[in-house]
Design a protein around this motif. Structure first.
Motif, PDB file in Angstrom:
ATOM      1  N   GLN A   1       0.853  -1.178   0.000  1.00  0.00           N
ATOM      2  CA  GLN A   1       0.000   0.000   0.000  1.00  0.00           C
ATOM      3  C   GLN A   1       0.892   1.232   0.000  1.00  0.00           C
TER       4      GLN A   1
ATOM      5  N   ASP B   1       0.175   8.284   0.354  1.00  0.00           N
ATOM      6  CA  ASP B   1      -0.475   9.248  -0.523  1.00  0.00           C
ATOM      7  C   ASP B   1       0.566   9.966  -1.372  1.00  0.00           C
TER       8      ASP B   1
ATOM      9  N   GLU C   1      -6.663  -9.133  -4.073  1.00  0.00           N
ATOM     10  CA  GLU C   1      -6.621  -7.988  -4.973  1.00  0.00           C
ATOM     11  C   GLU C   1      -6.233  -8.405  -6.373  1.00  0.00           C
TER      12      GLU C   1
ATOM     13  N   CYS D   1      -4.563   4.468  -9.112  1.00  0.00           N
ATOM     14  CA  CYS D   1      -4.122   5.394  -8.075  1.00  0.00           C
ATOM     15  C   CYS D   1      -3.030   6.302  -8.631  1.00  0.00           C
TER      16      CYS D   1
ATOM     17  N   ALA E   1      -1.721  -1.428  -9.123  1.00  0.00           N
ATOM     18  CA  ALA E   1      -1.361  -2.141  -7.897  1.00  0.00           C
ATOM     19  C   ALA E   1       0.155  -2.175  -7.766  1.00  0.00           C
ATOM     20  N   CYS E   2       0.622  -2.424  -6.544  1.00  0.00           N
ATOM     21  CA  CYS E   2       2.051  -2.560  -6.265  1.00  0.00           C
ATOM     22  C   CYS E   2       2.269  -3.800  -5.399  1.00  0.00           C
TER      23      CYS E   2
END
Length: 524
Positions: free
Chosen positions: A342, A345, A416, A429, A450-451
């Motif tokens: 995750q 920001d 995910e 994102c 995604a990461c």
């Protein structure tokens, strides 16, 4: 079918099987009819007989009369162009390969039909059968540099095309291709191999098939590779082709040394190479994205080709082309799909220290899980013999994953990425590279799907002291991904190779895994 081939003039004038059969029938054997029932009685031959040579005119008229008697009364003569294209493909495919170029000159309709792949695949199997096993993808043995060769049927030839990445750092540009060799039919039962390397046109070459998944090429006239200006002219030409620039345009001294080293190393082979078969990775419904071949940026080494494949909860990036640090065949990156990351920001993401902290925490978590699995595996081995002695044959062990494996999702990656593979990708994102991360290409996507935690392989020159270091796999879209090398503080951007490759699918997952293992052992 033989009647149709003879009527159009493409069959042998005196040696076709239909004529021999009719002559045999004239001698008293009437057991074989004059026409093939599947071809509707064969029709008349007036149009074809009018175009025959003078020395065959009398024989054609006699044979035409016999065919007319066997045909329904009042039926118009049948033209070859009236036949269905599928039937013409079958007729043309049965002719000698040396006759086909002349047949293409008859009319535009014949020329279009002769472009059908079915005809040339048949020619390869029947005439060029000796070389049919070399169709597909291959990796040349050029030390650490490797390469990608695609052998295909192209018109009258079997051609080996070398696929080269675009010029650094334009990772989204299409691949560059150049021919290395070609095989074509010169006579009815022999094939000619030509070397296409160099700038003086085709010249004599040789191909030796060592075994099913390996072959070698040899140039018989290496003087055709030389240039009048000597090695300096050859180097300047090679540099323009490989890098799209001159040496004066490259200001980085280390990069100049790497480029000169590659030229000296690769030019000594003179297209005398050994090739080993490689497969495209199999695809599964749970894969994060479609596996395949990608172009990636590797700092001063330029662009290299990487194969992305999926193996349950792991994804691997294997080098098809390499460099003196990490050679071709080695696993450059490994992605742990069970450990998504995750990202902070967008404001905090630009801080390298914050990203480093997050990745190192995941690395420690992975280390603890691996240690726990090893301890549990050791205890199971210790207790298994004793349990079997006590239980005897009353209770047999049941196959299947353990509770720990089931809890971790043994059937595939985490939730995910499983949703992503099933057509429900998460919302994109915002993404930006942290400050201090070097990137050859600043034109990377600014959003990601995604990461995941991953490791990248780094080593000294000559593949010395290799080690896996932590990093971040960033999935941008179906055709692009990136990898942040935490220790090197650099970023690699990868873009899918969209060229179509035939005869390159792996026969099974086991065969693909064995192929990966073999090419890795060659440079270990």
């Amino acid at each position: 079918m033989a009647v149709c081939a003879r009527l159009c003039g493409v069959g042998p004038a005196r040696g076709c099987r239909r004529r021999g059969a009719q002559q045999k029938g004239a001698a008293g054997d009437s057991s074989e009819p004059d026409t093939d029932p599947e071809e509707g009685g064969g029709g008349g031959c007036g149009e074809a007989a009018a175009a025959a040579e003078d020395d065959d005119a009398a024989e054609e008229r006699i044979e035409g009369a016999a065919l007319a008697e066997s045909s329904p009364r009042g039926r118009a003569p049948l033209s070859l162009l009236d036949l269905p294209p599928e039937l013409l493909v079958q007729i043309f495919g049965s002719l000698p390969g040396t006759d086909l170029p002349n047949l293409a000159l008859v009319c535009s309709a014949f020329r279009r039909i002769l472009r059908t792949d079915t005809i040339w695949r048949r020619r390869c199997k029947e005439v060029l059968h000796r070389y049919r096993h070399i169709l597909g993808l291959w990796q040349p043995d050029i030390g650490p540099y490797g390469g990608l060769l695609n052998v295909v049927v192209d018109g009258l030839f079997i051609i080996g095309w070398m696929y080269l990445p675009p010029h650094d750092p334009h990772v989204d540009d299409p691949m560059r291709v150049k021919p290395l060799f070609r095989i074509h039919l010169m006579e009815r039962k022999s094939a000619t191999v030509e070397c296409m390397y160099g700038h003086k046109g085709p010249h004599s070459g040789h191909i030796q098939i060592v075994k099913k998944d390996e072959f070698s090429t040899k140039c018989n006239q290496t003087d055709h590779h030389r240039m009048s200006g000597g090695r300096q002219e050859e180097f300047r030409t090679w540099l323009r082709e490989e890098w799209g620039r001159t040496l004066e345009d490259i200001f980085h001294e280390h990069m100049q040394e790497l480029i000169l080293m590659k030229f000296i190393y690769t030019s000594q082979y003179d297209n005398c190479l050994t090739y080993r078969r490689i497969y495209l990775p199999p695809r599964s419904a749970i894969d994060l994205i479609k596996p395949g071949l990608f172009k990636g940026t590797y700092g001063s080494h330029g662009l290299e080709i990487v194969m992305l494949s999926f193996h349950g909860k792991k994804a691997k990036g294997t080098k098809i082309t390499g460099d003196p640090n990490i050679p071709a065949g080695q696993q450059t990156v490994e992605i742990d799909l069970a450990h998504p990351i995750q990202l902070p920001d967008i404001e905090n993401l630009s801080n390298f220290s914050e990203l480093s902290r997050i990745v190192l925490e995941v690395q420690e978590q992975v280390r603890r899980e691996q240690q726990q699995q090893e301890e549990e595996g050791g205890r199971e081995k210790e207790h298994q013999p004793q349990a079997q002695e006590e239980e005897g044959e009353e209770e047999q062990p049941q196959p299947g994953p353990s509770q720990q494996e089931a809890g971790r999702g043994a059937e595939g990656p985490a939730t995910e990425e499983g949703a992503t593979a099933q057509g429900s990708p998460p919302a994109a994102c915002p993404f930006v590279l942290p400050g201090g991360i070097a990137s050859r290409n600043e034109d990377y996507p600014r959003t990601c799907r995604a990461c995941f935690y991953g490791t990248g392989l780094i080593a000294g020159h000559g593949f010395t002291s290799p080690e896996r270091t932590p990093g971040v796999f960033v999935l941008f879209d179906d055709d692009r991904f990136g990898f942040i090398w935490l220790e090197l503080q650099s970023f690699s951007l990868y873009s899918r190779i969209k060229d179509s490759f035939q005869n390159a699918d792996a026969p099974s997952q086991e065969a693909f895994d064995e192929m990966l293992k073999n090419i890795q052992l060659l440079t270990s």
